[in-house]
Design a protein around this motif. Structure first.
Motif, PDB file in Angstrom:
ATOM      1  N   LEU A  38       0.832  -1.203   0.000  1.00  0.00           N
ATOM      2  CA  LEU A  38       0.000   0.000   0.000  1.00  0.00           C
ATOM      3  C   LEU A  38       0.870   1.258   0.000  1.00  0.00           C
ATOM      4  N   CYS A  39       1.953   1.235   0.781  1.00  0.00           N
ATOM      5  CA  CYS A  39       2.867   2.383   0.804  1.00  0.00           C
ATOM      6  C   CYS A  39       3.532   2.590  -0.550  1.00  0.00           C
ATOM      7  N   LEU A  40       3.950   1.503  -1.206  1.00  0.00           N
ATOM      8  CA  LEU A  40       4.566   1.625  -2.530  1.00  0.00           C
ATOM      9  C   LEU A  40       3.570   2.190  -3.533  1.00  0.00           C
ATOM     10  N   TYR A  41       2.331   1.722  -3.468  1.00  0.00           N
ATOM     11  CA  TYR A  41       1.271   2.224  -4.350  1.00  0.00           C
ATOM     12  C   TYR A  41       1.076   3.729  -4.127  1.00  0.00           C
ATOM     13  N   ALA A  42       0.990   4.136  -2.864  1.00  0.00           N
ATOM     14  CA  ALA A  42       0.786   5.557  -2.543  1.00  0.00           C
ATOM     15  C   ALA A  42       1.987   6.394  -2.965  1.00  0.00           C
ATOM     16  N   MET A  43       3.183   5.883  -2.747  1.00  0.00           N
ATOM     17  CA  MET A  43       4.385   6.627  -3.105  1.00  0.00           C
ATOM     18  C   MET A  43       4.471   6.847  -4.610  1.00  0.00           C
ATOM     19  N   ASP A  44       4.112   5.818  -5.391  1.00  0.00           N
ATOM     20  CA  ASP A  44       4.142   5.937  -6.849  1.00  0.00           C
ATOM     21  C   ASP A  44       3.178   7.004  -7.354  1.00  0.00           C
ATOM     22  N   ARG A  45       2.137   7.268  -6.598  1.00  0.00           N
ATOM     23  CA  ARG A  45       1.100   8.191  -7.042  1.00  0.00           C
ATOM     24  C   ARG A  45       1.096   9.526  -6.314  1.00  0.00           C
ATOM     25  N   ALA A  46       2.050   9.712  -5.422  1.00  0.00           N
ATOM     26  CA  ALA A  46       2.124  10.952  -4.647  1.00  0.00           C
ATOM     27  C   ALA A  46       2.407  12.127  -5.579  1.00  0.00           C
ATOM     28  N   HIS A  47       1.661  13.193  -5.411  1.00  0.00           N
ATOM     29  CA  HIS A  47       1.846  14.397  -6.228  1.00  0.00           C
ATOM     30  C   HIS A  47       2.891  15.328  -5.629  1.00  0.00           C
ATOM     31  N   SER A  48       3.297  15.026  -4.426  1.00  0.00           N
ATOM     32  CA  SER A  48       4.285  15.842  -3.733  1.00  0.00           C
ATOM     33  C   SER A  48       5.566  15.041  -3.552  1.00  0.00           C
ATOM     34  N   ASP A  49       6.695  15.617  -3.962  1.00  0.00           N
ATOM     35  CA  ASP A  49       7.978  14.951  -3.747  1.00  0.00           C
ATOM     36  C   ASP A  49       8.237  14.751  -2.259  1.00  0.00           C
ATOM     37  N   GLY A  50       7.792  15.709  -1.446  1.00  0.00           N
ATOM     38  CA  GLY A  50       7.969  15.604   0.002  1.00  0.00           C
ATOM     39  C   GLY A  50       7.219  14.423   0.589  1.00  0.00           C
ATOM     40  N   VAL A  51       6.008  14.183   0.108  1.00  0.00           N
ATOM     41  CA  VAL A  51       5.221  13.046   0.595  1.00  0.00           C
ATOM     42  C   VAL A  51       5.891  11.745   0.175  1.00  0.00           C
ATOM     43  N   ALA A  52       6.316  11.650  -1.077  1.00  0.00           N
ATOM     44  CA  ALA A  52       6.981  10.436  -1.558  1.00  0.00           C
ATOM     45  C   ALA A  52       8.265  10.186  -0.774  1.00  0.00           C
ATOM     46  N   GLU A  53       9.017  11.239  -0.505  1.00  0.00           N
ATOM     47  CA  GLU A  53      10.264  11.107   0.249  1.00  0.00           C
ATOM     48  C   GLU A  53       9.979  10.629   1.675  1.00  0.00           C
ATOM     49  N   ARG A  54       8.938  11.145   2.275  1.00  0.00           N
ATOM     50  CA  ARG A  54       8.570  10.746   3.646  1.00  0.00           C
ATOM     51  C   ARG A  54       8.162   9.270   3.696  1.00  0.00           C
ATOM     52  N   ILE A  55       7.403   8.820   2.714  1.00  0.00           N
ATOM     53  CA  ILE A  55       7.015   7.404   2.657  1.00  0.00           C
ATOM     54  C   ILE A  55       8.265   6.540   2.482  1.00  0.00           C
ATOM     55  N   GLU A  56       9.156   6.948   1.591  1.00  0.00           N
ATOM     56  CA  GLU A  56      10.378   6.179   1.362  1.00  0.00           C
ATOM     57  C   GLU A  56      11.223   6.091   2.633  1.00  0.00           C
ATOM     58  N   LYS A  57      11.353   7.184   3.365  1.00  0.00           N
ATOM     59  CA  LYS A  57      12.119   7.171   4.619  1.00  0.00           C
ATOM     60  C   LYS A  57      11.451   6.274   5.660  1.00  0.00           C
ATOM     61  N   GLY A  58      10.130   6.310   5.720  1.00  0.00           N
ATOM     62  CA  GLY A  58       9.412   5.448   6.652  1.00  0.00           C
ATOM     63  C   GLY A  58       9.611   3.980   6.328  1.00  0.00           C
ATOM     64  N   LEU A  59       9.572   3.645   5.044  1.00  0.00           N
ATOM     65  CA  LEU A  59       9.817   2.265   4.633  1.00  0.00           C
ATOM     66  C   LEU A  59      11.248   1.845   4.971  1.00  0.00           C
ATOM     67  N   ALA A  60      12.205   2.726   4.740  1.00  0.00           N
ATOM     68  CA  ALA A  60      13.605   2.415   5.036  1.00  0.00           C
ATOM     69  C   ALA A  60      13.798   2.124   6.529  1.00  0.00           C
TER      70      ALA A  60
END
Length: 122
Positions: A38-60
């Motif tokens: 679900l996080c990968l799906y949301a990150m792929d579709r995030a319109h904000s680079d900041g949101v995508a970066e935050r999801i990626e950091k959370g996953l890491a």
């Protein structure tokens, strides 16, 4: 409580939150995998680079890391070719020029291969 039968999951192998909540280890693992997807799906579709970066950091933080093999040799077993870009430099042929879509690995398990552009001389 008795002893843990040989070959079964011990309490030390189980997430303490899942154990305290009464969730079976297999269900906790399935839930984790579903949340990661679900996080990968949301990150792929995030319109904000900041949101995508935050999801990626959370996953890491939980052991799920992005794969961006820019500059590495293209390996069809680990990369998906999404395109090619011409080069006159023979040393670059077969090298990943750019990551189009990052891949992800959960500890040592590949979740998604990165989609890459590869240098070619043809």
């Amino acid at each position: 409580m008795g002893t843990v039968p040989a070959g079964s999951t011990s309490e030390s192998d189980v997430d303490p939150v899942a154990l305290a909540s009464g969730i079976e280890p297999e269900q906790a693992l399935a839930d984790r995998q579903a949340l990661i997807q679900l996080c990968l799906y949301a990150m792929d579709r995030a319109h904000s680079d900041g949101v995508a970066e935050r999801i990626e950091k959370g996953l890491a933080a939980i052991g799920v890391h992005a794969l961006r093999p820019d500059g590495a040799r293209f390996d069809p077993a680990q990369h998906e070719a999404g395109g090619a870009v011409r080069t006159e430099d023979a040393r670059l042929e077969g090298t990943v020029a750019e990551t189009e879509v990052p891949g992800f690995v959960d500890h040592d398990r590949l979740l998604r291969a990165p989609v890459v552009t590869v240098y070619t001389r043809r």
